[in-house]
Every structure is written in structure tokens, then in C-alpha cells.
Design an enzyme around this catalytic site. Structure first.
Site, PDB file in Angstrom:
ATOM      1  N   CYS A 109       0.841  -1.189   0.000  1.00  0.00           N
ATOM      2  CA  CYS A 109       0.000   0.000   0.000  1.00  0.00           C
ATOM      3  C   CYS A 109       0.884   1.250   0.000  1.00  0.00           C
ATOM      4  O   CYS A 109       1.841   1.329   0.784  1.00  0.00           O
ATOM      5  CB  CYS A 109      -0.898   0.003   1.236  1.00  0.00           C
ATOM      6  N   GLU A 139       3.064  -5.545   8.776  1.00  0.00           N
ATOM      7  CA  GLU A 139       3.425  -4.167   8.442  1.00  0.00           C
ATOM      8  C   GLU A 139       4.533  -3.659   9.360  1.00  0.00           C
ATOM      9  O   GLU A 139       5.485  -3.009   8.903  1.00  0.00           O
ATOM     10  CB  GLU A 139       2.202  -3.249   8.559  1.00  0.00           C
TER      11      GLU A 139
END
Length: 328
Positions: A109, A139
Site C-alpha cells: 500500500c 506491516e
């Protein structure tokens, strides 16, 4: 589009408040599209490191189409094509892919990439980095990997209090993009109290979709007896939506699908608010609404708290593949 105040003035009927925005964010749309386009363009199998997004329905659907999900790159044959998940990867993973001659498509992303860039910048400037987040989340692992020697992960106020850094005047913080707004606020306040000269990102790291879905729950939870959040158990932002509701004293449950709804949850409940985490597809929301309608919740009102029109472009590997694909 219904107005919440008007809805709350109506007689007590069994109803559903369908929150908007909900479900897929721009980063998830982009990541899922990348896998689908790669399968259509290059054919199966396409390997994907980790779950492309944290939703079991999405992962199973893509697996049926030919995607092969692996935990680490050593499960990918040398020279094969692999996609990085939306959560990002560390430089060590990128180096491994290069050494094994893998054809990489990066579905990270862009908002996660922003945090990676910030980590690199602060590290190069000589800062000790404090990363606020959940250390077992992919992440966080990827972001920490950008500057592992100077980065410490904190998840609680106690961990903030216990922090030790080489130079308290040279500290910076970053956050995981899918934290609770309130959780991040308290943690950042604690960091600023401990390190008065701490530096942070120019703009908050928590992504727009995480924030918008939490704000929507905050706006509607007081008018609901129950909040159902469609999302998988390993979805950080979905779990945060449940927490936001419970913190406002409105009962809430995280459900993967309509099949997970316990009918007893609906006892004495007139108003059910329904939302979905940023990686949950709309088809699952539709199933939940239909289930509730079957249980007598015939009045369905969509409550839009704010517009959301963010879009992200595709990575160059996919754009080039589309451009060079034979015309039919």
C-alpha cells in the site's frame, strides 16, 4: 442517504444502520486488482508472500483463481513471479528475492510505503526510532526492517515508560497505519512526555480509511444497540473497529461472515449497526444485511458519515504487463 438524527427520532423498529464508508480501502482494491491482473496476464501460478490482505474470503477466492500463498520466499521456485502483500516487506526480503532471481510485483500500500520512507529518512538523520504498533504484524515487521538497528517497537504505555535510547534529544516516532486513533493518541502523548523534543511524521501515519471507518463507528455507535464488524480475526483495522464501539459502551462483535452471527446477540436488540474493515469485501456485508433482514430487521438505512474517493495507481510492473499484453 439517511440522516442519523432523523433515524433516531423514528419509532422503535428493528433496523439496520449500514455505515459508510466501510469495507475495501484504496490500498486493498489496488492489491487485489494486482493479483487478479497478474493471473489474467501471466497465468497461474502466481505466488503471493503472506496474505495479500488480511481477509480469509479474499485470500480463498484468489487461491481458487490460481494464486499460491506462501509464508516466506524460500517456498517460491527460483525465477518464479511473486507478489508482495499490501502490508509491505523489509529490505532483507527484497534482497532475498533478488538473490533468487524472482520476478517481483510490489503490492505494498502506498501509505505503508510512506511510513517506510519516513523510517529511512529518520534513521539516516541519526534518530533513534520508536515504532508504535503491534510487533507481530507484518506491516510493523516490514517497517522495522528498514532500520532494525535503531528501531524499537512499543505497544503499551508501560513499554513507552521503559524505553531507553542513546540520546533522548534525538528520537523520532512512527506508527502502524491501522491503529486505533485513540490508542495512537495516548501513545504519542506518552512519548512526547518522555521525550519532549521527539520528532514525528509531517502527517499522521494512520491511514485515511482506518480513520474514516473509526469515525463512522464513533458517530453511529451511540444510536445502536449492537455493532457488527465484518472482517477477519487477523485484520488489525477490523479489530480496532470493535474496540472503538466497545469503548463507547456499545456491544460489538467481529465476524468473518454472516454464518458467524450468534442469534442470541440479537436478543432485545432493536438497532444493529453494520460496518466492515478495510480488507472485507462488500459481498460479505450484503450477506450480513440479508441475514439480519431474515431475522426481522426490515428497515435498512445507509448512514454516510463522510465521502471517500481515494484511488491509487497500479505499480509499473502491472502497467507494463497490461500495455504489452496481446490485443484480443
Amino acid at each position: 442517504m439517511a440522516d442519523l438524527d432523523t433515524i433516531n427520532d423514528s419509532p422503535k423498529t428493528k433496523r439496520v444502520l449500514l455505515l459508510k464508508p466501510r469495507g475495501f480501502c484504496a490500498g486493498v482494491v489496488r492489491a487485489v486488482d494486482i493479483v487478479k491482473i497478474a493471473l489474467d496476464t501471466f497465468g497461474a501460478p502466481i505466488y503471493v508472500r503472506k496474505e495479500i490482505v488480511h481477509n480469509s474470503y479474499v485470500v480463498n477466492d484468489l487461491a481458487e483463481k490460481g494464486a499460491i500463498f506462501v509464508n516466506e520466499l524460500d517456498e517460491v521456485p527460483e525465477g518464479a513471479r511473486v507478489i508482495y502483500s499490501a502490508h509491505g516487506v523489509s529490505p532483507a526480503v527484497r534482497a532475498d528475492a533478488k538473490a533468487r532471481g524472482l520476478k517481483v510485483i510490489d503490492a505494498t500500500c502506498p501509505l505503508v510505503t510512506k511510513v517506510h520512507v519516513e523510517a529511512i529518512k529518520f534513521a539516516k538523520q541519526g534518530y533513534s526510532l520508536v515504532l508504535v504498533g503491534h510487533r507481530d504484524h507484518e506491516e510493523v515487521e516490514g517497517t522495522q526492517g528498514e532500520a532494525p538497528d535503531v528501531t524499537q517497537v512499543v505497544s503499551t504505555l508501560e513499554e513507552v515508560d521503559a524505553l531507553v535510547v542513546p540520546d533522548p534529544e534525538k528520537v523520532a516516532y512512527l506508527t502502524q497505519t491501522t491503529l486505533s486513533l485513540d490508542e495512537a493518541k495516548y501513545m504519542i502523548e506518552a512519548l512526547k512526555k518522555k521525550f519532549p523534543n521527539i520528532h514525528g511524521p509531517h502527517a499522521q501515519d494512520i491511514c485515511y480509511a482506518t480513520e474514516n471507518r473509526q469515525v463512522a463507528v464513533k458517530n453511529v455507535a451511540h444510536g445502536a444497540d449492537l455493532v457488527l464488524v465484518v472482517g477477519s480475526k487477523n485484520s488489525s483495522n477490523s479489530n480496532r473497529l470493535v474496540e472503538v464501539s466497545k469503548n463507547l459502551d456499545t456491544n460489538s462483535y467481529l465476524i468473518d461472515t454472516a454464518d458467524a452471527i450468534n442469534p442470541e446477540w440479537l436478543d432485545g436488540v432493536n438497532t444493529v449497526a453494520v460496518t466492515a474493515g478495510a480488507s472485507a469485501p462488500e459481498v460479505l456485508v450484503k450477506d450480513v444485511v440479508e441475514y439480519l433482514q431474515g431475522m426481522g430487521y426490515g428497515d435498512v438505512n445507509e448512514v454516510e458519515v463522510m465521502p471517500e474517493n481515494v484511488r491509487f495507481g497500479l505499480p509499473p510492473e502491472i502497467v507494463q504487463a497490461i500495455a504489452s499484453a496481446p490485443r484480443v
